[in-house]
Design a protein around this motif. Structure first.
Motif, PDB file in Angstrom:
ATOM      1  N   SER A   1       2.620   6.229  18.870  1.00  0.00           N
ATOM      2  CA  SER A   1       3.883   6.875  19.240  1.00  0.00           C
ATOM      3  C   SER A   1       4.428   7.685  18.060  1.00  0.00           C
ATOM      4  O   SER A   1       4.307   7.284  16.902  1.00  0.00           O
ATOM      5  N   PRO A   2       5.022   8.841  18.341  1.00  0.00           N
ATOM      6  CA  PRO A   2       5.539   9.691  17.254  1.00  0.00           C
ATOM      7  C   PRO A   2       6.671   9.016  16.476  1.00  0.00           C
ATOM      8  O   PRO A   2       6.841   9.280  15.296  1.00  0.00           O
ATOM      9  N   HIS A   3       7.429   8.142  17.145  1.00  0.00           N
ATOM     10  CA  HIS A   3       8.525   7.475  16.432  1.00  0.00           C
ATOM     11  C   HIS A   3       7.978   6.612  15.301  1.00  0.00           C
ATOM     12  O   HIS A   3       8.510   6.622  14.197  1.00  0.00           O
ATOM     13  N   LEU A   4       6.943   5.890  15.570  1.00  0.00           N
ATOM     14  CA  LEU A   4       6.365   5.018  14.551  1.00  0.00           C
ATOM     15  C   LEU A   4       5.660   5.844  13.486  1.00  0.00           C
ATOM     16  O   LEU A   4       5.878   5.649  12.298  1.00  0.00           O
ATOM     17  N   LYS A   5       4.824   6.788  13.924  1.00  0.00           N
ATOM     18  CA  LYS A   5       4.030   7.553  12.963  1.00  0.00           C
ATOM     19  C   LYS A   5       4.893   8.497  12.141  1.00  0.00           C
ATOM     20  O   LYS A   5       4.814   8.503  10.917  1.00  0.00           O
ATOM     21  N   ALA A   6       5.703   9.290  12.790  1.00  0.00           N
ATOM     22  CA  ALA A   6       6.439  10.331  12.084  1.00  0.00           C
ATOM     23  C   ALA A   6       7.653   9.771  11.333  1.00  0.00           C
ATOM     24  O   ALA A   6       7.972  10.228  10.245  1.00  0.00           O
ATOM     25  N   ALA A   7       8.316   8.817  11.910  1.00  0.00           N
ATOM     26  CA  ALA A   7       9.548   8.346  11.292  1.00  0.00           C
ATOM     27  C   ALA A   7       9.311   7.151  10.376  1.00  0.00           C
ATOM     28  O   ALA A   7       9.454   7.242   9.155  1.00  0.00           O
TER      29      ALA A   7
ATOM     30  N   MET B   1       0.848  -1.191   0.000  1.00  0.00           N
ATOM     31  CA  MET B   1       0.000   0.000   0.000  1.00  0.00           C
ATOM     32  C   MET B   1       0.881   1.238   0.000  1.00  0.00           C
ATOM     33  O   MET B   1       2.039   1.184   0.387  1.00  0.00           O
ATOM     34  N   LEU B   2       0.329   2.331  -0.472  1.00  0.00           N
ATOM     35  CA  LEU B   2       1.085   3.573  -0.555  1.00  0.00           C
ATOM     36  C   LEU B   2       0.917   4.442   0.688  1.00  0.00           C
ATOM     37  O   LEU B   2       1.734   5.296   0.961  1.00  0.00           O
ATOM     38  N   GLN B   3      -0.142   4.239   1.443  1.00  0.00           N
ATOM     39  CA  GLN B   3      -0.456   5.101   2.577  1.00  0.00           C
ATOM     40  C   GLN B   3      -0.524   4.295   3.874  1.00  0.00           C
ATOM     41  O   GLN B   3      -1.604   3.984   4.374  1.00  0.00           O
ATOM     42  N   ALA B   4       0.614   3.943   4.436  1.00  0.00           N
ATOM     43  CA  ALA B   4       0.642   3.176   5.685  1.00  0.00           C
ATOM     44  C   ALA B   4       0.142   4.014   6.862  1.00  0.00           C
ATOM     45  O   ALA B   4      -0.430   3.473   7.812  1.00  0.00           O
ATOM     46  N   ARG B   5       0.343   5.321   6.812  1.00  0.00           N
ATOM     47  CA  ARG B   5      -0.125   6.172   7.921  1.00  0.00           C
ATOM     48  C   ARG B   5      -1.648   6.133   8.036  1.00  0.00           C
ATOM     49  O   ARG B   5      -2.208   6.117   9.127  1.00  0.00           O
TER      50      ARG B   5
ATOM     51  N   VAL C   1      -6.392   1.399  12.135  1.00  0.00           N
ATOM     52  CA  VAL C   1      -6.180   0.334  13.121  1.00  0.00           C
ATOM     53  C   VAL C   1      -6.325   0.889  14.538  1.00  0.00           C
ATOM     54  O   VAL C   1      -6.939   0.259  15.408  1.00  0.00           O
ATOM     55  N   VAL C   2      -5.784   2.081  14.790  1.00  0.00           N
ATOM     56  CA  VAL C   2      -5.898   2.692  16.118  1.00  0.00           C
ATOM     57  C   VAL C   2      -7.366   2.915  16.461  1.00  0.00           C
ATOM     58  O   VAL C   2      -7.794   2.664  17.593  1.00  0.00           O
ATOM     59  N   GLU C   3      -8.173   3.363  15.499  1.00  0.00           N
ATOM     60  CA  GLU C   3      -9.608   3.565  15.736  1.00  0.00           C
ATOM     61  C   GLU C   3     -10.309   2.239  16.030  1.00  0.00           C
ATOM     62  O   GLU C   3     -11.159   2.158  16.926  1.00  0.00           O
ATOM     63  N   LEU C   4      -9.955   1.197  15.285  1.00  0.00           N
ATOM     64  CA  LEU C   4     -10.570  -0.114  15.535  1.00  0.00           C
ATOM     65  C   LEU C   4     -10.189  -0.646  16.911  1.00  0.00           C
ATOM     66  O   LEU C   4     -11.010  -1.270  17.599  1.00  0.00           O
ATOM     67  N   LEU C   5      -8.937  -0.406  17.314  1.00  0.00           N
ATOM     68  CA  LEU C   5      -8.489  -0.879  18.624  1.00  0.00           C
ATOM     69  C   LEU C   5      -9.175  -0.119  19.756  1.00  0.00           C
ATOM     70  O   LEU C   5      -9.348  -0.646  20.853  1.00  0.00           O
ATOM     71  N   ARG C   6      -9.585   1.119  19.512  1.00  0.00           N
ATOM     72  CA  ARG C   6     -10.275   1.905  20.532  1.00  0.00           C
ATOM     73  C   ARG C   6     -11.631   1.286  20.849  1.00  0.00           C
ATOM     74  O   ARG C   6     -12.085   1.310  21.982  1.00  0.00           O
ATOM     75  N   GLU C   7     -12.267   0.703  19.818  1.00  0.00           N
ATOM     76  CA  GLU C   7     -13.597   0.102  20.005  1.00  0.00           C
ATOM     77  C   GLU C   7     -13.520  -1.324  20.540  1.00  0.00           C
ATOM     78  O   GLU C   7     -14.523  -1.880  20.964  1.00  0.00           O
ATOM     79  N   ALA C   8     -12.338  -1.951  20.497  1.00  0.00           N
ATOM     80  CA  ALA C   8     -12.180  -3.344  20.936  1.00  0.00           C
ATOM     81  C   ALA C   8     -12.141  -3.406  22.461  1.00  0.00           C
ATOM     82  O   ALA C   8     -11.847  -2.411  23.136  1.00  0.00           O
TER      83      ALA C   8
END
Length: 195
Positions: A90-96, A58-62, A68-75
């Motif tokens: 975490s900013p390291h995962l998202k930003a970097a 996929m081209l847009q992993a962010r 996934v974060v939204e789905l995990l909030r409802e789980a």
């Protein structure tokens, strides 16, 4: 592949050459020519590359990360899910990491060569642009200065070396530029250091 088919054709043509069929000798010489062999090797390498080049899933992993974060909030909230949400936010995962992935996934890394000019004279020498990636292996070719012209040329290509396996360099080829550095006027030792 194509080289195997060409080998079979050459075997058949060699039998016809012995019978002296019209034009077969010329065709045999053409199919045995070094430039055609090199061209076929390049073609097969490109076909192999096109079949095996990695393509991002996929081209847009962010964007997927946010989903996934939204789905995990409802789980149902267990310790593992909380930890996973914390990691994904975490900013390291998202930003970097994900940003780097998206940037690389959207780029085109195919090689591009500048177009040839339209006004090349008919008697102009032919020039090939050769790209060999060495890594830590030796080139598998020696160079020398031509006694008469002073040009830096390939003295010999070592059987089984990188240059030989690529089929792109031949003994007698004139080196004009190495890694973007013109070699005119340089000593062979200086060119070796650039290589």
């Amino acid at each position: 592949g194509v080289s195997h088919v060409l080998t079979l054709v050459l075997q058949e043509l060699s039998l016809l050459c012995k019978r002296d069929v019209n034009g077969v000798g010329m065709l045999y010489d053409l199919l045995r020519s070094r430039w055609l062999q090199a061209l076929l090797k390049i073609y097969e390498c490109l076909q192999h590359y096109l079949g095996k080049r990695p393509v991002p899933v996929m081209l847009q992993a962010r964007a997927l990360n946010r989903e996934v974060v939204e789905l995990l909030r409802e789980a149902p909230q267990s310790g593992e899910i909380k930890e996973l949400r914390r990691l994904l936010r975490s900013p390291h995962l998202k930003a970097a990491l994900l940003s780097a992935h998206d940037t690389v996934a959207q780029k085109d890394f195919e090689p591009t060569l500048p177009p040839l000019p339209d006004n090349i004279p008919e008697n102009e020498e032919a020039m090939r642009i050769v790209c060999l990636v060495k890594n830590n292996q030796p080139l598998g070719a020696t160079i020398k200065r031509h006694e008469i012209t002073g040009d830096i040329t390939v003295a010999r290509v070592i059987h089984g070396g990188l240059a030989d396996r690529s089929g792109l360099l031949y003994a007698g080829d004139k080196l004009v530029e190495v890694n973007g550095v013109p070699v005119e006027g340089l000593e062979p030792e200086q060119v070796i250091n650039i290589l």
